[in-house]
Design a protein around this motif. Structure first.
Motif, PDB file in Angstrom:
ATOM      1  N   ASP A 181      12.625  15.358  -8.386  1.00 30.16           N
ATOM      2  CA  ASP A 181      12.108  14.848  -7.118  1.00 30.16           C
ATOM      3  C   ASP A 181      12.507  13.385  -6.919  1.00 30.16           C
ATOM      4  O   ASP A 181      12.645  12.619  -7.877  1.00 30.16           O
ATOM      5  CB  ASP A 181      10.586  14.973  -7.070  1.00 30.16           C
ATOM      6  CG  ASP A 181      10.123  16.392  -6.829  1.00 30.16           C
ATOM      7  OD1 ASP A 181      10.972  17.244  -6.522  1.00 30.16           O
ATOM      8  OD2 ASP A 181       8.912  16.645  -6.961  1.00 30.16           O
ATOM      9  N   HIS A 182      12.669  13.005  -5.653  1.00 32.33           N
ATOM     10  CA  HIS A 182      13.008  11.613  -5.319  1.00 32.33           C
ATOM     11  C   HIS A 182      11.738  10.791  -5.210  1.00 32.33           C
ATOM     12  O   HIS A 182      10.756  11.214  -4.597  1.00 32.33           O
ATOM     13  CB  HIS A 182      13.770  11.562  -3.997  1.00 32.33           C
ATOM     14  CG  HIS A 182      14.046  10.177  -3.526  1.00 32.33           C
ATOM     15  ND1 HIS A 182      14.961   9.351  -4.150  1.00 32.33           N
ATOM     16  CD2 HIS A 182      13.519   9.454  -2.500  1.00 32.33           C
ATOM     17  CE1 HIS A 182      14.994   8.184  -3.527  1.00 32.33           C
ATOM     18  NE2 HIS A 182      14.127   8.218  -2.525  1.00 32.33           N
ATOM     19  N   VAL A 183      11.742   9.600  -5.799  1.00 31.97           N
ATOM     20  CA  VAL A 183      10.611   8.676  -5.717  1.00 31.97           C
ATOM     21  C   VAL A 183      11.100   7.351  -5.147  1.00 31.97           C
ATOM     22  O   VAL A 183      12.001   6.716  -5.699  1.00 31.97           O
ATOM     23  CB  VAL A 183       9.962   8.443  -7.092  1.00 31.97           C
ATOM     24  CG1 VAL A 183       8.819   7.425  -6.966  1.00 31.97           C
ATOM     25  CG2 VAL A 183       9.434   9.756  -7.680  1.00 31.97           C
ATOM     26  N   ALA A 184      10.523   6.933  -4.029  1.00 32.37           N
ATOM     27  CA  ALA A 184      10.790   5.621  -3.437  1.00 32.37           C
ATOM     28  C   ALA A 184       9.595   4.722  -3.728  1.00 32.37           C
ATOM     29  O   ALA A 184       8.457   5.198  -3.829  1.00 32.37           O
ATOM     30  CB  ALA A 184      11.009   5.736  -1.937  1.00 32.37           C
ATOM     31  N   SER A 207       9.801  14.552  -1.806  1.00 33.05           N
ATOM     32  CA  SER A 207      10.094  13.119  -1.718  1.00 33.05           C
ATOM     33  C   SER A 207       8.773  12.377  -1.777  1.00 33.05           C
ATOM     34  O   SER A 207       7.904  12.577  -0.933  1.00 33.05           O
ATOM     35  CB  SER A 207      10.779  12.816  -0.392  1.00 33.05           C
ATOM     36  OG  SER A 207      12.084  12.446  -0.562  1.00 33.05           O
ATOM     37  N   ARG A 226       6.888  12.570 -12.483  1.00 32.91           N
ATOM     38  CA  ARG A 226       8.289  12.625 -12.931  1.00 32.91           C
ATOM     39  C   ARG A 226       8.459  13.572 -14.111  1.00 32.91           C
ATOM     40  O   ARG A 226       9.484  14.263 -14.220  1.00 32.91           O
ATOM     41  CB  ARG A 226       8.775  11.231 -13.313  1.00 32.91           C
ATOM     42  CG  ARG A 226       9.013  10.286 -12.132  1.00 32.91           C
ATOM     43  CD  ARG A 226       9.620   8.981 -12.644  1.00 32.91           C
ATOM     44  NE  ARG A 226       9.773   7.961 -11.633  1.00 32.91           N
ATOM     45  CZ  ARG A 226      10.812   7.865 -10.807  1.00 32.91           C
ATOM     46  NH1 ARG A 226      11.780   8.766 -10.863  1.00 32.91           N
ATOM     47  NH2 ARG A 226      10.879   6.881  -9.927  1.00 32.91           N
ATOM     48  N   ARG A 249       2.998  16.802   5.392  1.00 31.78           N
ATOM     49  CA  ARG A 249       2.906  15.533   4.675  1.00 31.78           C
ATOM     50  C   ARG A 249       1.457  15.286   4.264  1.00 31.78           C
ATOM     51  O   ARG A 249       0.527  15.582   5.007  1.00 31.78           O
ATOM     52  CB  ARG A 249       3.417  14.407   5.571  1.00 31.78           C
ATOM     53  CG  ARG A 249       3.760  13.119   4.880  1.00 31.78           C
ATOM     54  CD  ARG A 249       4.415  12.149   5.848  1.00 31.78           C
ATOM     55  NE  ARG A 249       5.828  12.455   6.083  1.00 31.78           N
ATOM     56  CZ  ARG A 249       6.319  13.008   7.182  1.00 31.78           C
ATOM     57  NH1 ARG A 249       5.509  13.343   8.179  1.00 31.78           N
ATOM     58  NH2 ARG A 249       7.601  13.243   7.309  1.00 31.78           N
ATOM     59  N   LEU A 277       6.657   8.784  -1.882  1.00 32.29           N
ATOM     60  CA  LEU A 277       6.667   7.364  -1.561  1.00 32.29           C
ATOM     61  C   LEU A 277       5.497   6.710  -2.275  1.00 32.29           C
ATOM     62  O   LEU A 277       4.336   7.001  -1.990  1.00 32.29           O
ATOM     63  CB  LEU A 277       6.552   7.148  -0.050  1.00 32.29           C
ATOM     64  CG  LEU A 277       6.380   5.704   0.421  1.00 32.29           C
ATOM     65  CD1 LEU A 277       7.535   4.819  -0.040  1.00 32.29           C
ATOM     66  CD2 LEU A 277       6.222   5.639   1.934  1.00 32.29           C
ATOM     67  N   GLU A 281      11.075   5.084   5.587  1.00 33.55           N
ATOM     68  CA  GLU A 281      10.554   5.494   4.280  1.00 33.55           C
ATOM     69  C   GLU A 281       9.434   6.513   4.435  1.00 33.55           C
ATOM     70  O   GLU A 281       9.372   7.505   3.702  1.00 33.55           O
ATOM     71  CB  GLU A 281      10.023   4.285   3.514  1.00 33.55           C
ATOM     72  CG  GLU A 281      11.081   3.378   2.947  1.00 33.55           C
ATOM     73  CD  GLU A 281      10.497   2.188   2.213  1.00 33.55           C
ATOM     74  OE1 GLU A 281      11.263   1.519   1.492  1.00 33.55           O
ATOM     75  OE2 GLU A 281       9.278   1.912   2.372  1.00 33.55           O
ATOM     76  N   ALA A 329      10.745   9.900   5.543  1.00 31.71           N
ATOM     77  CA  ALA A 329      11.516  10.574   4.495  1.00 31.71           C
ATOM     78  C   ALA A 329      10.627  11.137   3.398  1.00 31.71           C
ATOM     79  O   ALA A 329      11.108  11.857   2.520  1.00 31.71           O
ATOM     80  CB  ALA A 329      12.528   9.604   3.885  1.00 31.71           C
ATOM     81  N   SER A 330       9.334  10.838   3.432  1.00 33.79           N
ATOM     82  CA  SER A 330       8.436  11.234   2.345  1.00 33.79           C
ATOM     83  C   SER A 330       7.676  12.512   2.676  1.00 33.79           C
ATOM     84  O   SER A 330       7.391  12.807   3.840  1.00 33.79           O
ATOM     85  CB  SER A 330       7.443  10.113   2.052  1.00 33.79           C
ATOM     86  OG  SER A 330       6.524   9.973   3.122  1.00 33.79           O
ATOM     87  N   ASP A 331       7.360  13.251   1.621  1.00 37.63           N
ATOM     88  CA  ASP A 331       6.452  14.396   1.725  1.00 37.63           C
ATOM     89  C   ASP A 331       5.075  14.046   1.190  1.00 37.63           C
ATOM     90  O   ASP A 331       4.070  14.598   1.624  1.00 37.63           O
ATOM     91  CB  ASP A 331       7.004  15.583   0.928  1.00 37.63           C
ATOM     92  CG  ASP A 331       8.399  15.964   1.358  1.00 37.63           C
ATOM     93  OD1 ASP A 331       8.567  16.362   2.517  1.00 37.63           O
ATOM     94  OD2 ASP A 331       9.330  15.852   0.528  1.00 37.63           O
TER      95      ASP A 331
END
Length: 236
Positions: free
Chosen positions: A43-46, A3, A37, A146, A5, A90, A93-95
């Motif tokens: 992978d999730h990107v916020a 994840s 990406r 992290r 951020l 946020e 939730a991020s790595d």
């Protein structure tokens, strides 16, 4: 999965190379995320643009609310901390945090400092107990793997360790110190210099920074791939 951020802290709206007076840090951040990406599309990107939408700065009401135990908070306290809670969520939730942090007057932009002040939260990102042996506070994000990438831009040059202006650089240390206080220990930093000179040295610095970003993405993505392969093999 990882994840990520992505935070933009520049007050400039565009990206250098694309927009007049565009931001170098926005350029580097966009490059990092686009390459990530491509390497790891699942992978999730916020995304959080604190440069254009700065968090409200900490004030007396914020402090009163944050240091009141959750069960004892009045409704106005919960409302005052709502933005901070969203920012903390946020972060938790991020790595991987990828933050564009240009140098403004030798330090970080005020909007980035406001983000830091909102995520350094008692009971959420650090613990505090006066009765505790030793230091009364401890990091709540330690040991979670992290890490953070700081992407900078400077008008002059020589701000890295050993450089002519190293002692005047309060950007990276200013960001890393509070994040280390929370338990984030691993950092990578890339920066563009010579912006005020606007000559071949700036062009060379941008090219070197972009190459460094590409190499960093490839290294971190390869490490993430290897961890996932090892985890899959262990459970097979």
């Amino acid at each position: 999965m990882i994840s990520l951020l992505h935070i933009d802290g520049s007050a400039r709206t565009g990206r250098s190379g694309e927009d007049s007076h565009g931001s170098h840090t926005r350029r580097l951040g966009a490059r990092f995320v686009a390459r990530w990406r491509r390497r790891r599309p699942d992978d999730h990107v916020a995304y959080r643009d604190v440069g254009q939408a700065p968090p409200a700065p900490v004030d007396g009401r914020w402090i009163h609310a944050a240091f009141t135990p959750p069960a004892q908070r009045a409704p106005w306290m919960t409302a005052r901390l709502a933005e901070s809670d969203a920012l903390v969520d946020e972060l938790l939730a991020s790595d991987l945090i990828v933050a564009g942090v240009p140098m403004y007057n030798f330090g970080m932009p005020a909007q980035v400092k406001a983000w830091i002040d909102n995520v350094v939260r008692v009971g959420r990102t650090f613990g505090f107990d006066r009765a505790r042996d030793g230091a009364p506070y401890w990091p709540l994000l330690a040991g979670q793997g992290r890490r953070a990438v700081l992407l900078g831009a400077r008008g002059d040059h020589g701000y890295d360790a050993g450089g002519r202006h190293a002692a005047d650089n309060h950007v990276e240390r200013g960001v890393m110190t509070p994040l280390r206080y929370l338990g984030i220990e691993v950092f990578d930093c890339v920066a563009v210099e010579y912006d005020e000179f606007a000559d071949a040295r700036l062009a060379a610095s941008i090219a070197a920074a972009e190459a460094a970003v590409d190499a960093l993405v490839d290294r971190l993505a390869t490490e993430a791939d290897a961890r996932e392969a090892a985890a899959a093999s262990a459970t097979a």
